[in-house]
Design an enzyme around this catalytic site. Structure first.
Site, PDB file in Angstrom:
ATOM      1  N   SER A  43      51.972 -74.675 -22.197  1.00  0.00           N
ATOM      2  CA  SER A  43      52.601 -73.591 -21.447  1.00  0.00           C
ATOM      3  C   SER A  43      54.100 -73.816 -21.259  1.00  0.00           C
ATOM      4  CB  SER A  43      51.924 -73.444 -20.083  1.00  0.00           C
ATOM      5  OG  SER A  43      50.560 -73.093 -20.226  1.00  0.00           O
ATOM      6  N   GLU A  93      52.201 -60.044 -24.390  1.00  0.00           N
ATOM      7  CA  GLU A  93      51.113 -60.926 -24.809  1.00  0.00           C
ATOM      8  C   GLU A  93      50.070 -61.058 -23.699  1.00  0.00           C
ATOM      9  OE1 GLU A  93      50.310 -65.622 -26.011  1.00  0.00           O
ATOM     10  OE2 GLU A  93      52.357 -64.825 -26.024  1.00  0.00           O
ATOM     11  N   ARG A  94      50.540 -61.177 -22.467  1.00  0.00           N
ATOM     12  CA  ARG A  94      49.597 -61.320 -21.348  1.00  0.00           C
ATOM     13  C   ARG A  94      48.851 -60.020 -21.070  1.00  0.00           C
ATOM     14  NH1 ARG A  94      53.976 -65.383 -18.655  1.00  0.00           N
ATOM     15  NH2 ARG A  94      53.102 -67.240 -19.664  1.00  0.00           N
ATOM     16  N   ARG A 124      13.742 -57.205 -17.501  1.00  0.00           N
ATOM     17  CA  ARG A 124      13.119 -58.472 -17.144  1.00  0.00           C
ATOM     18  C   ARG A 124      12.237 -58.328 -15.900  1.00  0.00           C
ATOM     19  NH1 ARG A 124      11.173 -63.266 -18.913  1.00  0.00           N
ATOM     20  NH2 ARG A 124      11.679 -65.009 -17.515  1.00  0.00           N
TER      21      ARG A 124
END
Length: 392
Positions: free
Chosen positions: A133, A243-244, A269
């Site tokens: 980072s 990008e984030r 189920r």
């Protein structure tokens, strides 16, 4: 959930892309997961259909529409189809825009048409063994030598590392240890001195090829330098907000899919003579998640609108990345628990989604880094209290 805002053209695009995924991508995903890499043909097929690089103008092979909602649709549909291991948006929207933001027109004409057609695959190389980072801590160097630069160093955890034909490499152009003077260099397949290491085995996202890269005295001509070789750190920071957001859209879409898979399972189920969905514990857990998902979807859609308007702040993207990645972790964890033993079996999609989701809190900046960015904002002297923003 509140109505989402997509144009009619975008809704048609969604249907076309969904059809493409189910016809051309989904039938091969299992084989690609076993191989650890997606066949290059997937990129060429997507390029032929106009599903790569939507934003460049038509001269460069795109559709000439920069509306991020097209990419949002692509990301969402890949997760809904359980085909997100083929992370085409990395090529198309995470790496590709560096060529238009910072590249010359000559570079754009040379590189982008091949990328839009899927003939050349993109990657970006920032992470190193001792620098994740913290971009300023990278050790790879590109030192000026007459009419070119000489690149030396290594990168790791590089997505598309094996498939990539063009790799944007971040390297220091000032060898001083604490320097933030970084350049971005386009390394092409076959350049002397450029070698790929092993393909790395990962916890999840098995079909996404991830590799080590090595550079030994690689000669980078000036025509392969993006923008100012002293301003790469600034360029990378510009790209991180989008990008984030790309990550946030994907994390939330994966969480939506995981919720639906879990809901489908608990409706079928039977435990102690009752469907699992009829039990209050199940209802309460899913009700909390359903509420969080719907609220987060509104926030992400608002951020997409902000990006389209050129107003997405890095701190807001950090908040979204933090919230969606943490929410995804909660959803898949509850999903596995409610599946019981079946959730631990690889044949059930929730098991794979659980493994895939763990990386969400790490890449594009860890949750801890996101919290650091957010806290710096509200602790700064420029912070405006919420009430003051409302005119009090």
């Amino acid at each position: 959930m509140l109505e989402r805002q997509f144009t009619e053209e975008q809704e048609q695009f969604r249907l076309a892309y969904r059809r493409f995924l189910h016809e051309e991508i989904c039938p091969h995903m299992e084989a690609w997961r076993h191989k650890g890499i997606v066949d290059r043909e997937a990129f060429r097929k997507a390029g032929a259909k106009g599903f790569l690089m939507i934003w460049p103008d038509e001269e460069l092979g795109g559709l000439g529409d920069s509306d991020f909602r097209f990419e949002q649709i692509i990301i969402e549909e890949q997760h809904y189809a359980l085909a997100a291991d083929w992370f085409a948006p990395l090529h198309s929207r995470l790496v590709g825009p560096y060529l238009t933001r910072f590249g010359s027109r000559e570079q754009q004409l040379r590189f982008i048409p091949k990328c839009a057609a899927g003939e050349a695959i993109l990657a970006i190389a920032m992470t190193e063994p001792s620098a994740g980072s913290d971009i300023a801590a990278i050790r790879t160097t590109a030192l000026e030598d007459g009419d070119h630069f000489v690149l030396n160093g290594s990168k790791t955890y590089i997505s598309n590392g094996i498939n990539a034909d063009l790799i944007i490499v971040a390297a220091k152009t000032d060898p001083k240890e604490n320097s933030r003077q970084i350049g971005l260099f386009v390394v092409e397949r076959g350049m002397p001195g450029f070698e790929r290491g092993r393909m790395l085995e990962k916890m999840g996202n098995k079909a996404q090829d991830t590799a080590e890269l090595f550079f030994e005295n690689v000669v980078i001509p000036r025509e392969n330098v993006l923008g100012d070789p002293k301003k790469g750190f600034h360029y990378l920071m510009q790209g991180l907000a989008e990008e984030r957001l790309i990550g946030s859209v994907g994390f939330l879409a994966a969480a939506q899919k995981a919720f639906d898979l879990t809901l489908e399972f608990v409706r079928e189920r039977v435990v102690f003579g009752r469907k699992l969905s009829e039990m209050q514990n199940t209802q309460f857990k899913l009700a909390g998640l359903r509420t969080a998902l719907d609220i987060q979807q509104v926030y992400v859609d608002q951020q997409v609108a902000a990006l389209n308007a050129g107003q997405l702040a890095p701190v807001d993207a950090a908040k979204s990345k933090l919230a969606t990645s943490e929410l995804l972790g909660r959803v898949v964890d509850v999903g596995v628990q409610l599946h019981g033993g079946a959730g631990y079996m690889d044949e059930y999609p929730i098991s794979r989604m659980y493994c895939d989701a763990r990386g969400a809190r790490i890449y594009a900046g860890t949750s801890e880094i996101m919290k650091t960015i957010i806290s710096r904002d509200f602790l700064s002297d420029d912070y405006i209290p919420f009430n003051d923003r409302q005119g009090y």
